[in-house]
Design a protein around this motif. Sequence first.
Motif, short mmCIF file in Angstrom:
data_model
loop_
_atom_site.label_atom_id
_atom_site.label_comp_id
_atom_site.label_asym_id
_atom_site.label_seq_id
_atom_site.Cartn_x
_atom_site.Cartn_y
_atom_site.Cartn_z
N GLU A 67 38.81 22.95 -30.42
CA GLU A 67 38.26 24.31 -30.55
C GLU A 67 39.35 25.26 -30.07
O GLU A 67 39.88 25.11 -28.98
CB GLU A 67 36.97 24.45 -29.72
N LEU A 68 39.66 26.23 -30.91
CA LEU A 68 40.77 27.14 -30.62
C LEU A 68 40.42 28.13 -29.51
O LEU A 68 41.26 28.47 -28.70
CB LEU A 68 41.15 27.89 -31.90
N TYR A 69 39.19 28.56 -29.48
CA TYR A 69 38.84 29.64 -28.55
C TYR A 69 38.11 29.09 -27.32
O TYR A 69 38.43 28.02 -26.85
CB TYR A 69 38.07 30.72 -29.30
N ASP A 119 44.70 25.14 -31.79
CA ASP A 119 44.51 25.32 -33.22
C ASP A 119 44.44 23.92 -33.84
O ASP A 119 45.30 23.07 -33.56
CB ASP A 119 45.73 26.08 -33.76
N CYS A 120 43.45 23.70 -34.69
CA CYS A 120 43.33 22.33 -35.26
C CYS A 120 44.58 21.95 -36.04
O CYS A 120 44.92 20.77 -36.12
CB CYS A 120 42.07 22.20 -36.11
N GLU A 128 26.03 27.87 -33.34
CA GLU A 128 25.98 26.42 -33.19
C GLU A 128 24.88 25.84 -34.08
O GLU A 128 23.83 26.42 -34.28
CB GLU A 128 25.81 25.99 -31.74
N LEU A 129 25.16 24.65 -34.61
CA LEU A 129 24.21 23.97 -35.46
C LEU A 129 23.17 23.28 -34.61
O LEU A 129 23.43 22.90 -33.47
CB LEU A 129 24.92 22.89 -36.29
N ASP A 172 32.58 22.02 -39.51
CA ASP A 172 31.75 23.22 -39.74
C ASP A 172 32.68 24.40 -39.49
O ASP A 172 32.72 24.95 -38.40
CB ASP A 172 30.58 23.17 -38.76
N SER A 223 28.05 20.90 -30.63
CA SER A 223 26.92 20.06 -31.05
C SER A 223 27.38 18.67 -31.51
O SER A 223 26.74 17.66 -31.19
CB SER A 223 26.08 20.73 -32.13
N ASN A 241 34.06 35.09 -29.67
CA ASN A 241 35.19 34.49 -28.96
C ASN A 241 36.52 35.04 -29.45
O ASN A 241 37.56 34.47 -29.18
CB ASN A 241 35.17 32.96 -29.10
N PHE A 273 36.41 21.80 -35.44
CA PHE A 273 35.91 23.15 -35.15
C PHE A 273 34.72 23.05 -34.18
O PHE A 273 33.56 23.16 -34.58
CB PHE A 273 35.48 23.85 -36.44
N GLY A 306 33.18 24.80 -31.74
CA GLY A 306 32.14 25.82 -31.55
C GLY A 306 31.41 25.61 -30.25
O GLY A 306 31.99 25.61 -29.17
N GLY A 307 30.09 25.40 -30.34
CA GLY A 307 29.27 25.19 -29.14
C GLY A 307 29.19 23.72 -28.74
O GLY A 307 28.55 23.37 -27.76
C1 LIG Z 1 31.06 27.57 -37.26
S1 LIG Z 1 31.78 27.35 -35.71
C2 LIG Z 1 31.44 25.66 -35.34
C3 LIG Z 1 30.09 25.47 -34.68
C4 LIG Z 1 29.82 24.05 -34.26
N1 LIG Z 1 29.66 23.18 -35.41
C5 LIG Z 1 28.57 23.97 -33.41
O1 LIG Z 1 27.53 23.46 -33.89
O2 LIG Z 1 28.59 24.45 -32.29
C6 LIG Z 1 33.50 27.35 -36.09
C7 LIG Z 1 34.40 27.33 -34.85
O3 LIG Z 1 35.75 27.12 -35.27
C8 LIG Z 1 36.60 27.76 -34.34
N2 LIG Z 1 37.95 27.92 -34.94
C9 LIG Z 1 38.39 28.89 -35.77
N3 LIG Z 1 39.66 28.65 -36.16
C10 LIG Z 1 40.03 27.50 -35.57
C11 LIG Z 1 41.22 26.72 -35.59
N4 LIG Z 1 42.29 27.09 -36.31
N5 LIG Z 1 41.27 25.57 -34.88
C12 LIG Z 1 40.20 25.17 -34.15
N6 LIG Z 1 39.03 25.88 -34.08
C13 LIG Z 1 38.94 27.02 -34.78
C14 LIG Z 1 35.87 29.07 -34.05
O4 LIG Z 1 36.27 29.61 -32.81
C15 LIG Z 1 34.40 28.61 -34.05
O5 LIG Z 1 33.97 28.34 -32.73
#
Ligand SMILES: C[S@@+](CC[C@H](N)C(=O)[O-])C[C@H]1O[C@@H](n2cnc3c(N)ncnc32)[C@H](O)[C@@H]1O
Length: 270
Positions: free
Chosen positions: A236-238, A14-15, A191-192, A33, A220, A44, A215, A217-218
């Motif tokens: 990334e949490l998941y 968790d961030c 993902e962006l 993001d 990027s 996820n 955050f 995500g994928g």
């Molecule tokens: C919009 S996506 C980010 C996409 C990323 N910018 C990319 O281009 O691949 C947001 C991500 O935040 C993650 N997330 C949600 N809550 C979180 C937390 N508390 N701590 C860390 N990551 C978290 C989600 O699992 C998700 O993968």
Amino acid sequence: MYLTTAHGILFQDDCLNVLPNIASNSIDCVFADPPFNIGKDYKNGYNDVREKKEYLKWCEKWIKECCRVLKKGGSFFLYATPELNIEFGKMLSKKLQFRHWIAISMKGTFKRGNRLYPAHYGLLYYTKGEPNVFNNLRTPIPLCRHCGGEIPDYGGHRNKMNPDGVNLTDIWTDTSPNRHAKFKVRGGVNELKLLIPERAILISTNPGQIVLDPFGGGGSTFQAAEKNHRNWIGIELYDCNHIKKRLSENFPNSVGKPTFDFNNIIHFDK
Ligand SMILES: C[S@@+](CC[C@H](N)C(=O)[O-])C[C@H]1O[C@@H](n2cnc3c(N)ncnc32)[C@H](O)[C@@H]1O
């Protein structure tokens, strides 16, 4: 810690657990993001629907932490819907100075009820005081899809144009997400396009400086940072397997071979 690369370190957590371990005034650029709380399927297990008040309270916590870790002169890019950016702007303005609302054109959205068709997301760009780094990026002159000719004629001054193209503006129209499954990193939807974090990083940092994305995500942002020799901290949490796969494919000689010491920036023992 989940993985390291030549330039980066990724935490599967968790961030809000990781950010307090990062030293104040240590980061050159934050790119965030976050989940938008609009019921997106992150594939996820993340629950993207909460009470608005609770969601904004949570956002204020990580935004505050990201502002704290940012160096004087550092930059904070925050990507979200215009409605959320109105709220985020109020939070960011408590600690940082506004520079731009970059409109990122968005295709494939849906018109809802008696509203206009939403065609952009906003990339907020704030700095902690005057920016330490501002690299003026240029983009190629736009070409016609059909005839390949240049679209604008620059009123007869074409020969005086900079050969690297035109100054980047605060409207980015070449940034639609990868829709074709073949180009998606995690077969999901979120993902962006690499270009978005890459431009943010190139505008606001020089090689060797430090980028943070809470955050992942994928991944990027991490690909953009690694490619451009910026050191990076990711969270990334998941599921992080997609990030690992992406980095391994793009930088086969880099994963597991750290060259940067994050010990002065992250307190691992806390
Ligand atoms: C919009 S996506 C980010 C996409 C990323 N910018 C990319 O281009 O691949 C947001 C991500 O935040 C993650 N997330 C949600 N809550 C979180 C937390 N508390 N701590 C860390 N990551 C978290 C989600 O699992 C998700 O993968």
